[in-house]
Design a protein around this motif. Structure first.
Motif, PDB file in Angstrom:
ATOM      1  N   PHE A 297      91.263  33.866  13.083  1.00  9.89           N
ATOM      2  CA  PHE A 297      92.072  34.142  14.241  1.00  9.89           C
ATOM      3  C   PHE A 297      91.672  35.259  14.956  1.00  9.89           C
ATOM      4  CE2 PHE A 297      94.525  31.690  10.917  1.00  9.89           C
ATOM      5  CZ  PHE A 297      94.856  30.687  11.646  1.00  9.89           C
ATOM      6  N   CYS A 298      91.837  34.656  16.391  1.00  7.77           N
ATOM      7  CA  CYS A 298      91.429  35.724  17.199  1.00  7.77           C
ATOM      8  C   CYS A 298      92.438  35.512  18.707  1.00  7.77           C
ATOM      9  CB  CYS A 298      90.212  36.058  17.536  1.00  7.77           C
ATOM     10  SG  CYS A 298      89.346  35.070  18.805  1.00  7.77           S
ATOM     11  N   GLY A 299      92.643  36.353  19.472  1.00  7.11           N
ATOM     12  CA  GLY A 299      93.254  36.028  20.620  1.00  7.11           C
ATOM     13  C   GLY A 299      92.377  35.930  21.664  1.00  7.11           C
ATOM     14  N   TYR A 327      95.328  26.402  18.344  1.00  2.73           N
ATOM     15  CA  TYR A 327      95.644  27.524  19.291  1.00  2.73           C
ATOM     16  C   TYR A 327      97.016  27.147  19.724  1.00  2.73           C
ATOM     17  CZ  TYR A 327      94.620  23.476  22.485  1.00  2.73           C
ATOM     18  OH  TYR A 327      94.431  22.326  23.103  1.00  2.73           O
ATOM     19  N   GLU A 330     100.199  32.788  23.362  1.00  2.00           N
ATOM     20  CA  GLU A 330     100.731  34.183  22.854  1.00  2.00           C
ATOM     21  C   GLU A 330     100.454  35.254  23.945  1.00  2.00           C
ATOM     22  OE1 GLU A 330      98.533  35.972  19.693  1.00  2.00           O
ATOM     23  OE2 GLU A 330      97.087  36.515  20.919  1.00  2.00           O
ATOM     24  N   SER A 332     100.493  39.204  25.181  1.00  2.00           N
ATOM     25  CA  SER A 332      99.937  40.373  24.854  1.00  2.00           C
ATOM     26  C   SER A 332     100.275  41.432  25.783  1.00  2.00           C
ATOM     27  CB  SER A 332      98.615  40.842  24.256  1.00  2.00           C
ATOM     28  OG  SER A 332      98.076  42.079  24.621  1.00  2.00           O
ATOM     29  N   ARG A 340      96.537  32.497  20.854  1.00  2.00           N
ATOM     30  CA  ARG A 340      95.986  32.807  19.509  1.00  2.00           C
ATOM     31  C   ARG A 340      95.285  31.552  18.940  1.00  2.00           C
ATOM     32  NH1 ARG A 340      94.953  37.262  16.158  1.00  2.00           N
ATOM     33  NH2 ARG A 340      95.439  38.090  18.107  1.00  2.00           N
ATOM     34  N   CYS A 341      93.904  31.552  18.821  1.00  2.00           N
ATOM     35  CA  CYS A 341      93.027  30.684  18.223  1.00  2.00           C
ATOM     36  C   CYS A 341      92.889  30.778  16.798  1.00  2.00           C
ATOM     37  CB  CYS A 341      92.008  30.397  19.277  1.00  2.00           C
ATOM     38  SG  CYS A 341      92.381  30.281  20.763  1.00  2.00           S
ATOM     39  N   THR A 367      89.994  39.366  21.296  1.00  2.00           N
ATOM     40  CA  THR A 367      90.476  40.536  20.410  1.00  2.00           C
ATOM     41  C   THR A 367      89.647  40.091  19.058  1.00  2.00           C
ATOM     42  OG1 THR A 367      92.096  39.010  19.535  1.00  2.00           O
ATOM     43  CG2 THR A 367      92.626  40.486  21.235  1.00  2.00           C
ATOM     44  N   ASP A 386      99.224  35.514  11.680  1.00  2.00           N
ATOM     45  CA  ASP A 386      97.865  35.154  11.929  1.00  2.00           C
ATOM     46  C   ASP A 386      97.571  36.434  13.203  1.00  2.00           C
ATOM     47  OD1 ASP A 386      99.338  34.624  14.259  1.00  2.00           O
ATOM     48  OD2 ASP A 386      98.840  32.507  14.143  1.00  2.00           O
ATOM     49  N   ASN A 387      98.575  37.104  13.367  1.00  2.00           N
ATOM     50  CA  ASN A 387      98.274  38.313  14.566  1.00  2.00           C
ATOM     51  C   ASN A 387      98.688  39.680  14.182  1.00  2.00           C
ATOM     52  OD1 ASN A 387      98.470  40.169  16.625  1.00  2.00           O
ATOM     53  ND2 ASN A 387      99.287  38.433  17.919  1.00  2.00           N
ATOM     54  N   ALA A 496      96.959  44.694  21.310  1.00  2.00           N
ATOM     55  CA  ALA A 496      95.769  44.063  21.042  1.00  2.00           C
ATOM     56  C   ALA A 496      94.768  44.802  20.456  1.00  2.00           C
ATOM     57  CB  ALA A 496      95.221  43.506  22.408  1.00  2.00           C
TER      58      ALA A 496
END
Lengths: 598, 378
Positions: A297-299, A327, A330, A332, A340-341, A367, A386-387, A496
């Motif tokens: 996962f990443c932003g 996705y 989200e 930040s 968030r994917c 991110t 996931d974050n 982040a």
């Protein structure tokens, strides 16, 4: 008709010549005139051609007159070769009855080939071994045939030696496809069941679904129903891939083609869904695919906030033919509104980012990636995180679990030591080592997935001079002593930049991260303390000293324009930075954690 | 009529300095005469259009002192046919320390040159070699002496800082040498690494390392303190002058007034339009032979752009700053009101000060001038 159809795919490792072989098959069957052929027809994305990899499925229909005088329709469905895309592979396998296993006569079997061939055998496909590149001086087809027999356990009596580049053995392959691969089963009089194995969005025609008809038939004007969404449409057009789309009156069992039905909303077609008739529907949907859960996962944030809607639309469109992409919106504090994917792996993540930037002309801030953590709270609640920013405070956490993988590395024996060293550094547990032949081994390790995310593949390649190949599969969650590492700029935590790390590594990671950030964050009007913290405890600290001088020298001969352009450039650079509180952070800072040397 | 400057660019150099990225030509007879013919044509052509009174003249380069007295005379004579200036107007001539013969200097004086600007850069012999300057420190002593003998009261010297291997002490030593030579104006500016220069290549290859930002900042501040203590006023970001010896010609640029540039690569600013000449001598000569203006770039400034540039340039002047009254006359609005948000932000940060008459950088603000100036870009 049906007994003159053969549906097959090609399984091969990157660089083993799959695309060249596909090109040759297209050429020999006269599907495309030579001048129409662009090198490697099937890799149609720019990105695929540049990187020499296949990402997306493609299909093409070949017409072949066999030596027995009969004309056959051979549907070739392309498969991606990279570890991240086994999901796509399982999709193409479901649409086929057979597969060509292409192995390089010099390199031999690689880790990913193994994984994919097992998938094919599990799906009861007929596998025809093809040894490619036999024209190379160092080719050793005998050795490779032995590998196939011993490692995969596949008989090689029917194996074909070929050189796609030189056009050797191509006719033999076509004959073998006709002879060995069974024609598709299916009843034209049964209710319609067609599997959507891919789709893409066309601005003029809406959603174009790639289908394989299993039972019944589908033709223009027919009322159809998508079984998962239960929505109904009228078919505008059906046809086959030559590779350009060619309309045909009807698609019958075994046929592979496309179906356009005025579907405007991307979300209404799901890859893996079954198309049936609105009248006389089939009682059951076809078995879809082995569903794969994204683990990375990443932003993703637009670097200009006003591109948020464009980013959402672009993700919607990519999702249409990449159902593994997930996705959700989200927010930040540092980066504003984004998504968030979730991805299948790092390459998948990179590919999506590049497609968003190239095909949709978006400018993104990414991110650092993380895996999906499992948390049991003190109130016995189970959470999936996931974050890192969403991790509950440590006093609320009972236990944390992280995903582990079983990694198979195939490497020449002289690199065994360096590979083991790498795996040990990454908290790996040795499981097994087996000789493939006298010179190559398969090393099996269990590793936390998070350790593979950070620069593992690059290290693997560079420490083995490019010889090592890697495949991994998830083996489940394991308890781990994990902590959240926060980064504070000017005393303010930057959401982040948070990451989850193993407690033993926190100190080291914190120091590396603050040091790296000090180098990346430009000097500003005031001192900026950079701190790494676990909970309330500061574990590392650096300072970006205040800027002391930023003056342009004199204006030579009144060339004001030149001065102004320098200022404009500087201002542009400043604008590209993200403002977090009073601090300006360059976009690449958010990926810093990936590059921290340990 | 407001002030208007005339700039003559002489793109000739006996050799290229390590850090220079300007177009320049070697001093060869045929190139010099090609330049001279063409520049005379340009004077006539531009003179026909924009002739009339000017308040200053400036010979810059390149190296104007590559020209002989006769060649300088030709240019000035031709200029005088179309442009007029009052007796005693500032006429500056950039000169290399190695052209310090008393006859040459007397000759310049008799041609009407009132102000000399000497390109010393550094008084450290090792550095002169490193920077590929073509003069020695004793050349500088000689030219200083002869400048006084020839009767030039208006004498400026350029000093460079922040170049490789230079220490703070060495820089201060150069300033001391300059001040002792009887100057009343010093241009002191930091080296800027320009791409494609021999220096940039050396730095990229790792043969030469540039001083750090902090070291350069130390030189800037210590150099300023020294020159101010010697009675020179820090009147512009990189210029220092004794009372009444501020450069009038450069002030035209900083006040965003008009100037006409002549010669390959020269820039002009006339009635809200910025022009620049083609910098290649051959192309320049071809265009002029065809009776065409040798202009390759022309930009009409939009209102906000011209206002922004007036702020950016005006802020370079640390004493005068941007004259609010004149800004109002020119654009019909008060600059403090127009740029209210930016101005109050920087006033609050202590980088700008606003008085009834002016907006200017503070002592804290001048080292960070770019940060302030860029916010005035449209």
């Amino acid at each position: 008709m049906q007994d003159r159809i053969r549906n097959f795919c090609i399984i091969a490792h990157i660089d083993h010549g799959k695309s060249t072989l596909a090109d040759r098959l297209i050429e020999v069957t006269g599907t495309m005139a030579e001048r129409e052929m662009q090198e490697q027809v099937l890799d149609s994305m720019d990105l695929e051609r540049e990187r020499g990899i296949t990402i997306k499925l493609q299909a093409v229909r070949l017409i072949y007159r066999a030596q027995n005088g009969t004309e056959y329709i051979l549907n070739l469905i392309d498969t991606p070769g990279h570890v991240d895309f086994s999901y796509e592979v399982s999709r193409s396998l479901a649409a086929c009855e057979g597969a060509l296993l292409v192995v390089d006569a010099v390199q031999g079997i690689e880790a990913q080939t193994l994984a994919n061939v097992y998938l094919a055998l599990d799906s009861n496909l007929t596998v025809i071994p093809v040894i490619n590149k036999i024209d190379l001086p160092s080719a050793d087809p005998e050795r490779v045939l032995r590998e196939i027999e011993e490692v995969i356990g596949l008989p090689t009596d029917n194996a074909i030696l070929c050189s796609a580049k030189e056009g050797i053995g191509i006719n033999e392959i076509l004959e073998a496809i006709v002879r060995e691969i069974p024609p598709p089963q299916g009843d034209i009089h049964a209710p319609l069941q067609a599997l959507i194995f891919d789709s893409h969005y066309d601005t003029y025609r809406g959603v174009i679904s790639y289908v394989r008809v299993v039972n019944g038939s589908i033709s223009r004007g027919q009322k159809i129903r998508l079984m998962a969404t239960e929505r109904e449409y009228e078919v505008d057009d059906v046809g086959v891939f030559t590779p350009p789309r060619l309309p045909v009156p009807i698609l019958t069992p075994g046929m592979v083609g496309y179906c356009i039905a005025g579907i405007k909303n991307v979300k209404d077609t799901r890859v893996g869904d079954t198309i049936t008739g609105a009248t006389n529907p089939a009682p059951l949907a076809l078995t879809g695919y082995r569903k794969i859960t994204p683990m990375v996962f990443c932003g993703l944030y637009p670097s200009e906030n006003n591109q948020y809607d464009e980013l959402r639309d672009a993700l919607d469109k990519l999702k249409l033919n990449d159902s593994s992409l997930i996705y959700e919106p989200e927010t930040s504090e540092a980066l504003g509104f984004g998504f968030r994917c979730g991805f299948l792996g790092l390459l998948h993540m990179e590919v999506i980012q590049e497609r968003l930037e190239r095909e949709y002309e978006l400018d993104l801030v990414t991110t650092a990636p993380n895996t999906l953590y499992r948390v049991m709270t003190t109130s016995a609640e189970e959470l999936f995180i996931d974050n890192p920013a969403h991790l509950p405070p440590s006093n609320k956490i009972e236990t944390m679990y992280e995903p582990f993988v079983k990694a198979s590395i195939i490497v020449p024996e002289e690199y065994i030591g360096t590979m083991m060293e790498l795996c040990q550094e990454r908290r790996g547990t040795f499981r097994n080592m087996e000789y493939l032949d006298t010179a190559r081994v398969v090393i099996t390790y269990e590793l936390p997935l998070s350790e593979i995310l950070y620069d593992f593949f690059d290290q693997l390649k560079s420490r083995s001079r490019g010889y090592a190949s890697l495949d991994y599969e998830l083996i489940g969650y394991r308890e781990a002593d994990l902590v959240k590492l926060d980064v504070l700029l000017n005393g303010e935590p930057v959401d982040a930049l948070s990451c989850i790390v193993h407690a033993d590594r926190a100190q080291q990671k914190g120091r590396g991260l603050t040091e790296k950030l000090r180098k990346i964050i430009p000097r500003q009007m005031f001192d900026i303390p950079i701190q790494a913290a676990v909970g309330a405890k500061i574990i590392a600290r650096e300072t970006v000293k205040a800027m002391r001088k930023d003056v342009l020298a004199k204006c030579y001969g009144g060339d004001i324009t030149r001065k102004r352009k320098l200022l404009e450039k500087q201002k542009e650079g400043k604008k590209r930075m993200k403002q977090v509180g009073s601090v300006e952070i360059p976009q690449e800072a958010f990926m810093t954690i990936l590059k921290v040397d340990e | 009529m407001t002030n208007r400057g005339l700039y003559i660019h002489v793109p000739l150099c006996t050799s290229k300095c390590l850090y220079c990225d300007f177009y320049s030509l070697p001093v060869a007879e045929e190139l010099v005469s090609q330049y001279l013919d063409a520049v005379v044509r340009e004077i006539r052509l531009k003179g026909e259009i924009w002739g009339g009174p000017v308040s200053t003249v400036y010979f810059g380069g390149g190296t104007p002192s590559c020209l002989s007295l006769g060649q300088v005379a030709t240019i000035l004579r031709e200029c005088n046919r179309f442009f007029t200036w009052k007796p005693g107007s500032e006429i500056t001539f950039e000169i290399n320390p190695n052209r310090g013969e008393i006859d040459y200097l007397r000759g310049l004086k008799s041609l009407g040159i009132t102000r000399l600007s000497v390109g010393l850069q550094t008084a450290e012999p090792r550095h002169l070699t490193l920077l590929r300057r073509q003069h020695t420190v004793s050349d500088f002593y000689r030219i200083s002496e002869n400048i006084a003998s020839a009767g030039f009261g208006n004498y400026s010297v350029d000093a460079l800082y922040g170049f490789p291997e230079q220490t703070l002490d060495e820089y201060l030593c150069t300033l001391k040498t300059i001040v002792s030579a009887g100057v009343n104006h010093v241009s002191s500016y930091a080296l800027q690494l320009e791409p494609h220069t021999p220096l940039a290549v050396e730095v990229a290859q790792g043969n030469i390392t540039l001083p750090t930002e902090d070291e350069v900042a130390d030189m800037m501040l210590a150099g300023r303190d020294y020159l101010v203590a010697q009675g020179l006023s820090h009147y512009e970001l990189s210029n220092f002058a004794a009372e009444r010896y501020e450069s009038e010609h450069n002030t035209i640029y900083w006040e965003n007034e008009q100037y006409i540039g002549l010669g390959p690569g020269a820039s002009s600013f006339i009635k809200g339009r910025r022009f620049s000449n083609v910098d290649n001598l051959a192309h320049y000569a071809i265009l002029l032979n065809a009776n065409r203006l040798p202009v390759v770039a022309c930009e009409q400034l939009a209102g906000l752009q011209e206002m922004g540039e007036t702020m950016i340039l005006g802020l370079r002047m640390l004493r005068k700053g941007v004259n609010r009254e004149r800004f109002h006359q020119r654009f019909g609005c008060d600059c403090v009101q127009l740029y209210n948000r930016v101005v109050s932000k920087f006033v609050a940060q202590g980088l700008l000060e606003v008085t009834a008459a002016t907006v200017r950088l503070t002592a804290r603000g001048f080292p960070l001038a770019n940060r302030v100036q860029m916010e005035f870009l449209p």
